[in-house]
Design a protein around this motif. Structure first.
Motif, PDB file in Angstrom:
ATOM      1  N   LEU A   2       0.823  -1.208   0.000  1.00 39.33           N
ATOM      2  CA  LEU A   2       0.000   0.000   0.000  1.00 39.33           C
ATOM      3  C   LEU A   2       0.858   1.259   0.000  1.00 39.33           C
ATOM      4  N   GLY A   3       1.871   1.274   0.862  1.00 42.02           N
ATOM      5  CA  GLY A   3       2.672   2.481   1.031  1.00 42.02           C
ATOM      6  C   GLY A   3       3.350   2.949  -0.236  1.00 42.02           C
ATOM      7  N   HIS A   4       3.911   2.027  -0.992  1.00 43.13           N
ATOM      8  CA  HIS A   4       4.631   2.459  -2.197  1.00 43.13           C
ATOM      9  C   HIS A   4       3.655   3.017  -3.229  1.00 43.13           C
ATOM     10  N   MET A   5       2.399   2.529  -3.239  1.00 43.95           N
ATOM     11  CA  MET A   5       1.401   3.099  -4.140  1.00 43.95           C
ATOM     12  C   MET A   5       0.979   4.491  -3.675  1.00 43.95           C
ATOM     13  N   ALA A   6       0.862   4.680  -2.356  1.00 42.79           N
ATOM     14  CA  ALA A   6       0.512   5.997  -1.827  1.00 42.79           C
ATOM     15  C   ALA A   6       1.556   7.037  -2.225  1.00 42.79           C
ATOM     16  N   VAL A   7       2.834   6.650  -2.164  1.00 39.27           N
ATOM     17  CA  VAL A   7       3.908   7.566  -2.560  1.00 39.27           C
ATOM     18  C   VAL A   7       3.759   7.932  -4.030  1.00 39.27           C
ATOM     19  N   LYS A   8       3.533   6.951  -4.876  1.00 37.30           N
ATOM     20  CA  LYS A   8       3.455   7.209  -6.322  1.00 37.30           C
ATOM     21  C   LYS A   8       2.271   8.102  -6.676  1.00 37.30           C
ATOM     22  N   PHE A   9       1.110   7.828  -6.086  1.00 40.66           N
ATOM     23  CA  PHE A   9      -0.052   8.671  -6.381  1.00 40.66           C
ATOM     24  C   PHE A   9       0.128  10.078  -5.831  1.00 40.66           C
ATOM     25  N   ALA A  10       0.615  10.189  -4.595  1.00 41.88           N
ATOM     26  CA  ALA A  10       0.797  11.512  -3.994  1.00 41.88           C
ATOM     27  C   ALA A  10       1.773  12.354  -4.816  1.00 41.88           C
ATOM     28  N   LYS A  11       2.835  11.740  -5.295  1.00 42.63           N
ATOM     29  CA  LYS A  11       3.793  12.481  -6.134  1.00 42.63           C
ATOM     30  C   LYS A  11       3.144  12.891  -7.459  1.00 42.63           C
ATOM     31  N   ALA A  12       2.328  12.004  -8.028  1.00 41.79           N
ATOM     32  CA  ALA A  12       1.664  12.333  -9.295  1.00 41.79           C
ATOM     33  C   ALA A  12       0.681  13.493  -9.133  1.00 41.79           C
ATOM     34  N   PHE A  13       0.130  13.646  -7.938  1.00 41.89           N
ATOM     35  CA  PHE A  13      -0.773  14.772  -7.661  1.00 41.89           C
ATOM     36  C   PHE A  13      -0.005  16.081  -7.470  1.00 41.89           C
ATOM     37  N   GLY A  14       1.309  15.989  -7.375  1.00 37.42           N
ATOM     38  CA  GLY A  14       2.112  17.198  -7.227  1.00 37.42           C
ATOM     39  C   GLY A  14       2.410  17.588  -5.799  1.00 37.42           C
ATOM     40  N   THR A  15       2.246  16.654  -4.870  1.00 40.81           N
ATOM     41  CA  THR A  15       2.515  16.971  -3.474  1.00 40.81           C
ATOM     42  C   THR A  15       3.957  16.626  -3.106  1.00 40.81           C
TER      43      THR A  15
END
Length: 356
Positions: free
Chosen positions: A191-204
């Motif tokens: 879960l965590g590695h997906m959260a990082v990827k999505f959060a970065k894609a959102f520009g955070t």
């Protein structure tokens, strides 16, 4: 085209008891109904929840059990009233294969919170037939619970259908998807590695929070996190106090929440997506002092799941997977129990499920 009369012969791997050991299993799928999509399973992710269900650790297991709720395949047959799919389409099925379709949650595209939801495996259809998951050669699913799989998204990215939506949904719903925000991710597993990827894609801006300093290089150099905190280091945690707009907590073990709450800014949000087996201690005073929020989130509805896979395709977001043959599944489960995978096992069903 539509067939009737006889049930569809299916083959997969099932557990027969709480040992959780899987072995070959012949069973039947229902005939493709007028709103059903039948598809050949190509890939199926192994989710950590499969371990719990296989061994009846949540006390609700039905045997024999064919696990798998991160399923991607190719349509082979459609019912006469199917509107969204055609033969040859790439499709995905996640954690749900049914819901009541008439409650407030279902009306608002929140089938994942329907009280009468039917899980993809270890569930029961309204006619009393048990559901069997994606560790199998074919599936038959009502088209409402099937998503279009984008052409440019690898089919082995199947864990998006659980690990992906579980982290995408809270980032979106709780407004933690705005460029410039600072988001924390607790735990660096499936879960965590997906959260990082999505959060970065959102520009955070993303900070990974982990008990293990050994994951720092992985988090920053490979996954693109901006910073790393060792949660057992009081000085590091104190230095980051009040710095995060939100936190996605993916950890399923018992762990203290106070250090995480202290990392939040005023109005910060701590969202739990992991599922510890015992209650966590929740200190209220630090919530009052910053009007902070502790919340939970579980997968996503069908509309949002489609939105998530489309977003993943657009931004080239895929889970880090180790693809293994079907007969490796018991070894994969043993390794998963030891966290010996980066970060998700995926079964190559289409090429390795041998009916011998």
């Amino acid at each position: 085209m539509e067939k009737s009369h006889e049930n569809v012969k299916a083959f997969g791997w099932a557990a027969r008891d709480t040992s959780g050991v899987l072995s070959p299993f012949n069973f039947s799928r229902r005939v493709t109904g007028e709103k059903d999509v039948q598809f050949k399973v190509m890939y199926c992710g192994i989710c950590h929840s499969d371990l719990h269900q296989l061994k009846n650790e949540w006390s609700n297991s039905i045997y024999p059990m064919v696990p798998g709720h991160e399923v991607v395949g190719v349509v082979t047959e459609i019912g006469s009233k199917v509107e969204k799919f055609k033969i040859g389409d790439k499709v995905g099925v996640g954690c749900l294969v049914g819901s009541c379709r008439k409650c407030e949650n279902c009306d608002n595209n929140l089938e994942n919170y329907c009280r009468d939801q039917i899980m993809t495996y270890n569930g029961v259809y309204t006619d009393g037939i048990p559901t069997y998951g994606g560790y199998s050669d074919i599936m038959v699913t009502n088209e409402h619970y099937v998503v279009h799989w984008p052409e440019n998204l690898p089919m082995e990215a199947a864990p998006l259908l659980c690990a992906g939506i579980t982290t995408y949904s809270p980032l979106r719903y709780f407004g933690l998807d705005k460029p410039g925000m600072h988001i924390g991710v607790v735990g660096l597993g499936g879960l965590g590695h997906m959260a990082v990827k999505f959060a970065k894609a959102f520009g955070t801006k993303v900070t990974v929070i982990s008990t293990s300093v050994s994951k720092k290089d992985e988090a920053i150099d490979r996954l693109g996190a901006d910073s790393f905190l060792v949660s057992r280091d009081p000085d590091q945690m104190q230095g980051a106090a009040g710095s995060l707009d939100g936190i996605i907590d993916t950890v399923s073990e018992i762990h203290p929440l106070l250090p995480l709450i202290n990392l939040l800014k005023t109005h910060g949000k701590l969202v739990m997506v992991g599922a510890p087996e015992k209650p966590l201690e929740l200190p209220v005073f630090p919530l009052l002092l910053g009007r902070k929020l502790v919340a939970g989130s579980a997968i996503g509805g069908m509309k949002e799941t489609q939105e998530m896979v489309d977003f993943a395709a657009k931004h080239s977001i895929t889970p880090d997977v180790e693809v293994v043959p079907m007969d490796y599944v018991n070894k994969a489960l043993e390794r998963l129990l030891k966290s010996d995978v980066k970060y998700r096992f995926v079964l190559d069903i289409g090429n390795t499920l041998n009916k011998n």
